[in-house]
Design a protein around this motif. Structure first.
Motif, PDB file in Angstrom:
ATOM      1  N   TRP A 154       5.265   9.689  -7.667  1.00  0.00           N
ATOM      2  CA  TRP A 154       6.428   9.704  -8.769  1.00  0.00           C
ATOM      3  C   TRP A 154       5.311   9.993 -10.148  1.00  0.00           C
ATOM      4  O   TRP A 154       5.785  10.800 -10.947  1.00  0.00           O
ATOM      5  N   ARG A 155       4.154   9.484 -10.226  1.00  0.00           N
ATOM      6  CA  ARG A 155       3.513   9.465 -11.464  1.00  0.00           C
ATOM      7  C   ARG A 155       2.936  10.805 -11.550  1.00  0.00           C
ATOM      8  O   ARG A 155       3.218  11.427 -12.650  1.00  0.00           O
ATOM      9  N   ALA A 156       2.660  11.587 -10.477  1.00  0.00           N
ATOM     10  CA  ALA A 156       2.100  12.923 -10.468  1.00  0.00           C
ATOM     11  C   ALA A 156       3.590  13.919 -10.978  1.00  0.00           C
ATOM     12  O   ALA A 156       3.158  15.032 -11.473  1.00  0.00           O
ATOM     13  N   GLU A 157       4.528  13.532 -10.545  1.00  0.00           N
ATOM     14  CA  GLU A 157       5.833  14.185 -11.071  1.00  0.00           C
ATOM     15  C   GLU A 157       6.225  13.910 -12.448  1.00  0.00           C
ATOM     16  O   GLU A 157       7.248  14.302 -12.772  1.00  0.00           O
ATOM     17  N   ALA A 187       0.948  -1.152  -0.135  1.00  0.00           N
ATOM     18  CA  ALA A 187      -0.028   0.098  -0.044  1.00  0.00           C
ATOM     19  C   ALA A 187       0.835   1.276  -0.148  1.00  0.00           C
ATOM     20  O   ALA A 187       0.665   2.137  -0.667  1.00  0.00           O
ATOM     21  N   GLU A 188       1.846   1.264   0.725  1.00  0.00           N
ATOM     22  CA  GLU A 188       2.890   2.456   0.738  1.00  0.00           C
ATOM     23  C   GLU A 188       3.535   2.447  -0.372  1.00  0.00           C
ATOM     24  O   GLU A 188       3.815   3.674  -1.041  1.00  0.00           O
ATOM     25  N   VAL A 189       3.981   1.478  -1.289  1.00  0.00           N
ATOM     26  CA  VAL A 189       4.557   1.439  -2.266  1.00  0.00           C
ATOM     27  C   VAL A 189       3.585   2.284  -3.491  1.00  0.00           C
ATOM     28  O   VAL A 189       4.286   2.828  -4.135  1.00  0.00           O
ATOM     29  N   VAL A 190       2.508   1.881  -3.397  1.00  0.00           N
ATOM     30  CA  VAL A 190       1.390   2.303  -4.398  1.00  0.00           C
ATOM     31  C   VAL A 190       1.278   3.662  -4.071  1.00  0.00           C
ATOM     32  O   VAL A 190       1.244   4.569  -5.024  1.00  0.00           O
ATOM     33  N   GLU A 191       1.408   4.240  -3.016  1.00  0.00           N
ATOM     34  CA  GLU A 191       1.000   5.634  -2.758  1.00  0.00           C
ATOM     35  C   GLU A 191       2.308   6.360  -3.261  1.00  0.00           C
ATOM     36  O   GLU A 191       2.152   7.708  -3.770  1.00  0.00           O
ATOM     37  N   GLN A 192       3.476   5.871  -3.017  1.00  0.00           N
ATOM     38  CA  GLN A 192       4.807   6.374  -3.589  1.00  0.00           C
ATOM     39  C   GLN A 192       4.721   6.316  -4.804  1.00  0.00           C
ATOM     40  O   GLN A 192       5.006   7.629  -5.699  1.00  0.00           O
ATOM     41  N   ARG A 193       4.255   5.452  -5.654  1.00  0.00           N
ATOM     42  CA  ARG A 193       4.126   5.460  -6.961  1.00  0.00           C
ATOM     43  C   ARG A 193       3.416   6.449  -7.695  1.00  0.00           C
ATOM     44  O   ARG A 193       3.514   6.804  -8.787  1.00  0.00           O
ATOM     45  N   GLU A 194       2.093   6.642  -7.060  1.00  0.00           N
ATOM     46  CA  GLU A 194       1.124   7.653  -7.514  1.00  0.00           C
ATOM     47  C   GLU A 194       2.032   9.039  -7.379  1.00  0.00           C
ATOM     48  O   GLU A 194       1.651  10.042  -8.204  1.00  0.00           O
TER      49      GLU A 194
END
Length: 163
Positions: A20-23, A11-18
């Motif tokens: 990164w995607r926003a960047e 769950a935390e990795v998915v949040e970080q991925r989002e």
């Protein structure tokens, strides 16, 4: 970021991925057991990292490793294997997974590229259909499969002299 801070739950990795995607950043996913870390592992992970802005590595749990490799494996416990992989400069996040493959991780993480080692081809990657279903791509990275944890363990057993 410290080594242990890189090791997170899905769950935390998915949040970080989002984030990164926003960047506008891309993410590669690599996976494996990484038991008795060797140069082949390093070359695979560095090759995977070269394909995206960030690298997430999924490490097989002890239970999934035993199911895949047999009762004598892993040699190194999952938490230590995850920490060793996280210590590599090329990795941004590491997670441990129990499933026999990374399909469920791919479904929620949706990496831009899913990377396997050179014992695969892009056409033989088992999760390729899952990745292509959302528009991701698959790739192969690393050097030829000249390094093996099984072979390394065998050599170490042979090297033990009378104690």
């Amino acid at each position: 970021m410290s080594t242990l801070e890189k090791v997170r739950g899905l769950a935390e990795v998915v949040e970080q991925r989002e984030r990164w995607r926003a960047e506008g950043k891309t993410v590669a996913l690599a996976n494996g057991i990484f038991d008795l870390l060797h140069v082949g592992h390093v070359r695979y992970l560095e090759g995977a990292r070269a394909l995206a802005d960030h690298l997430v590595v999924a490490v097989n749990s002890d239970a999934s490793t035993r199911a895949y490799k047999g009762p004598g494996r892993p040699h190194i416990p999952e938490a230590e294997r995850a920490e060793l992989v996280a210590a590599l400069a090329c990795t941004d996040r590491v997670l441990v997974f129990d499933e026999p493959n990374v399909r469920s991780i791919i479904r929620v993480l949706k990496p831009d590229v899913h990377v396997k080692g050179t014992d695969y081809t892009p056409d033989s990657i088992p999760e390729a259909d899952e990745v292509r279903a959302y528009g991701g791509r698959v790739a192969v990275a690393g050097d030829p499969k000249n390094h093996s944890t099984t072979e390394l363990a065998r050599r170490l057993r042979m090297d033990r002299g009378p104690g």
